[in-house]
Design an enzyme around this catalytic site. Sequence first.
Site, PDB file in Angstrom:
ATOM      1  N   GLY A  82       0.764  -1.414   0.070  1.00 33.83           N
ATOM      2  CA  GLY A  82      -0.015   0.113   0.095  1.00 33.83           C
ATOM      3  C   GLY A  82       0.926   1.202  -0.080  1.00 33.83           C
ATOM      4  O   GLY A  82       2.201   1.183   0.472  1.00 33.83           O
ATOM      5  N   LEU A  83       0.177   2.401  -0.252  1.00 32.14           N
ATOM      6  CA  LEU A  83       0.887   3.736  -0.345  1.00 32.14           C
ATOM      7  C   LEU A  83       1.505   3.921   1.280  1.00 32.14           C
ATOM      8  O   LEU A  83       1.313   3.316   2.186  1.00 32.14           O
ATOM      9  CB  LEU A  83      -0.007   4.679  -0.410  1.00 32.14           C
ATOM     10  CG  LEU A  83      -0.713   4.975  -1.822  1.00 32.14           C
ATOM     11  CD1 LEU A  83      -1.803   6.020  -1.861  1.00 32.14           C
ATOM     12  CD2 LEU A  83       0.363   5.194  -2.917  1.00 32.14           C
ATOM     13  N   SER A  84       2.679   4.650   1.169  1.00 34.33           N
ATOM     14  CA  SER A  84       3.201   5.350   2.198  1.00 34.33           C
ATOM     15  C   SER A  84       2.309   6.059   3.131  1.00 34.33           C
ATOM     16  O   SER A  84       1.454   6.666   2.569  1.00 34.33           O
ATOM     17  CB  SER A  84       4.377   6.278   1.990  1.00 34.33           C
ATOM     18  OG  SER A  84       4.970   6.750   3.046  1.00 34.33           O
ATOM     19  N   LYS A 124       0.429   0.143   6.716  1.00 35.44           N
ATOM     20  CA  LYS A 124       1.167  -1.121   6.561  1.00 35.44           C
ATOM     21  C   LYS A 124       1.623  -1.353   8.138  1.00 35.44           C
ATOM     22  O   LYS A 124       1.629  -2.464   8.773  1.00 35.44           O
ATOM     23  CB  LYS A 124       2.079  -1.229   5.636  1.00 35.44           C
ATOM     24  CG  LYS A 124       1.397  -1.106   4.086  1.00 35.44           C
ATOM     25  CD  LYS A 124       2.417  -0.926   3.078  1.00 35.44           C
ATOM     26  CE  LYS A 124       3.575   0.062   3.146  1.00 35.44           C
ATOM     27  NZ  LYS A 124       3.004   1.470   3.120  1.00 35.44           N
ATOM     28  N   SER A 177       5.834  -1.889  -1.925  1.00 36.06           N
ATOM     29  CA  SER A 177       5.747  -2.777  -3.108  1.00 36.06           C
ATOM     30  C   SER A 177       4.685  -2.388  -4.197  1.00 36.06           C
ATOM     31  O   SER A 177       3.835  -3.096  -4.412  1.00 36.06           O
ATOM     32  CB  SER A 177       5.749  -4.214  -2.708  1.00 36.06           C
ATOM     33  OG  SER A 177       4.845  -4.310  -1.614  1.00 36.06           O
TER      34      SER A 177
HETATM   35  P1  ADP Z   1       2.936   2.871   6.357  1.00 34.29           P
HETATM   36  O1  ADP Z   1       3.658   1.766   6.996  1.00 34.29           O
HETATM   37  O2  ADP Z   1       1.813   2.212   5.488  1.00 34.29           O
HETATM   38  O3  ADP Z   1       3.630   3.952   5.427  1.00 34.29           O
HETATM   39  P2  ADP Z   1       2.188   3.680   8.885  1.00 34.29           P
HETATM   40  O4  ADP Z   1       1.696   2.524   9.391  1.00 34.29           O
HETATM   41  O5  ADP Z   1       3.532   4.281   9.138  1.00 34.29           O
HETATM   42  O6  ADP Z   1       1.773   3.874   7.340  1.00 34.29           O
HETATM   43  O7  ADP Z   1       1.261   4.994   9.348  1.00 34.29           O
HETATM   44  C1  ADP Z   1      -0.231   4.948   9.175  1.00 34.29           C
HETATM   45  C2  ADP Z   1      -0.956   5.982  10.016  1.00 34.29           C
HETATM   46  O8  ADP Z   1      -2.424   5.568   9.836  1.00 34.29           O
HETATM   47  C3  ADP Z   1      -0.658   5.845  11.582  1.00 34.29           C
HETATM   48  O9  ADP Z   1      -0.546   6.974  12.116  1.00 34.29           O
HETATM   49  C4  ADP Z   1      -1.895   5.200  12.274  1.00 34.29           C
HETATM   50  O10 ADP Z   1      -2.106   5.238  13.472  1.00 34.29           O
HETATM   51  C5  ADP Z   1      -3.080   5.874  11.010  1.00 34.29           C
HETATM   52  N1  ADP Z   1      -4.204   4.782  11.324  1.00 34.29           N
HETATM   53  C6  ADP Z   1      -5.495   5.048  11.359  1.00 34.29           C
HETATM   54  N2  ADP Z   1      -6.410   4.213  11.135  1.00 34.29           N
HETATM   55  C7  ADP Z   1      -5.796   2.922  10.749  1.00 34.29           C
HETATM   56  C8  ADP Z   1      -5.900   1.560  10.365  1.00 34.29           C
HETATM   57  N3  ADP Z   1      -7.249   1.268  10.343  1.00 34.29           N
HETATM   58  N4  ADP Z   1      -4.823   0.782  10.155  1.00 34.29           N
HETATM   59  C9  ADP Z   1      -3.559   1.372  10.209  1.00 34.29           C
HETATM   60  N5  ADP Z   1      -3.186   2.654  10.636  1.00 34.29           N
HETATM   61  C10 ADP Z   1      -4.312   3.401  10.789  1.00 34.29           C
END
Ligand code: ADP
Length: 190
Positions: A14-16, A20, A88
């Site tokens: 998924g997107l940044s 994830k 990815s």
């Molecule tokens: P990634 O790893 O995809 O780059 P992160 O996990 O670092 O993203 O960040 C996602 C952000 O979205 C976090 O601040 C998290 O608290 C917030 N968020 C809100 N709702 C959700 C959810 N259902 N699942 C995952 N993250 C969530």
Amino acid sequence: MVLEQRGVTIWFTGLSGAGKTTIAKFLEKDLRKQKYKVELLDGDIVRQNLSKDLGFSKENREENIRRIGFVANLLTRNDVIVIVSAISPYRQIRDEVRLQIRDFVEVYVNAPLSVCEKRDVKGLYKKARTGEIKGFTGIDDFYEPPLNPEVECQTDCETITESVTKVWTQLKRFGYVHSEREALTPIRNA
Ligand code: ADP
């Protein structure tokens, strides 16, 4: 250790900022609490170690995914539950990895670009918009969503608990975990 643990790779794409790493880390904790052998391969950490030599060109991104897939496969066939958290972005290389790993669960962590950008967890979207970073996924590089993921989390309208539980439920359905998810991990936005 859980008796008769089956290895599986749970691949979060998924997107940044889609969520994830957040879902992956809670899932890891919950699995460990139930005594499963788990390894988390986080894209950012892999890039500081195994893929230190790689940049963000299409070829380099593909090579990064290939390496993560190679390690995930080794662990999976030794009955470890492997959680991969990596943007990815390209479908073809994800599908290539899927074909290599016998037990593979793809999780599409879906949130609209506008939501990810607003979250801007690492401040990278801002840098991408000003041109400080080039080839950033969603801004000036493309993301190809999975066509048939085993799980889809829509993190703009689910709580973290709901997203983690969704993944767990599918793992149980496929027979990789045996019991219900215990809500042992306190999750703040639950
Ligand atoms: P990634 O790893 O995809 O780059 P992160 O996990 O670092 O993203 O960040 C996602 C952000 O979205 C976090 O601040 C998290 O608290 C917030 N968020 C809100 N709702 C959700 C959810 N259902 N699942 C995952 N993250 C969530």
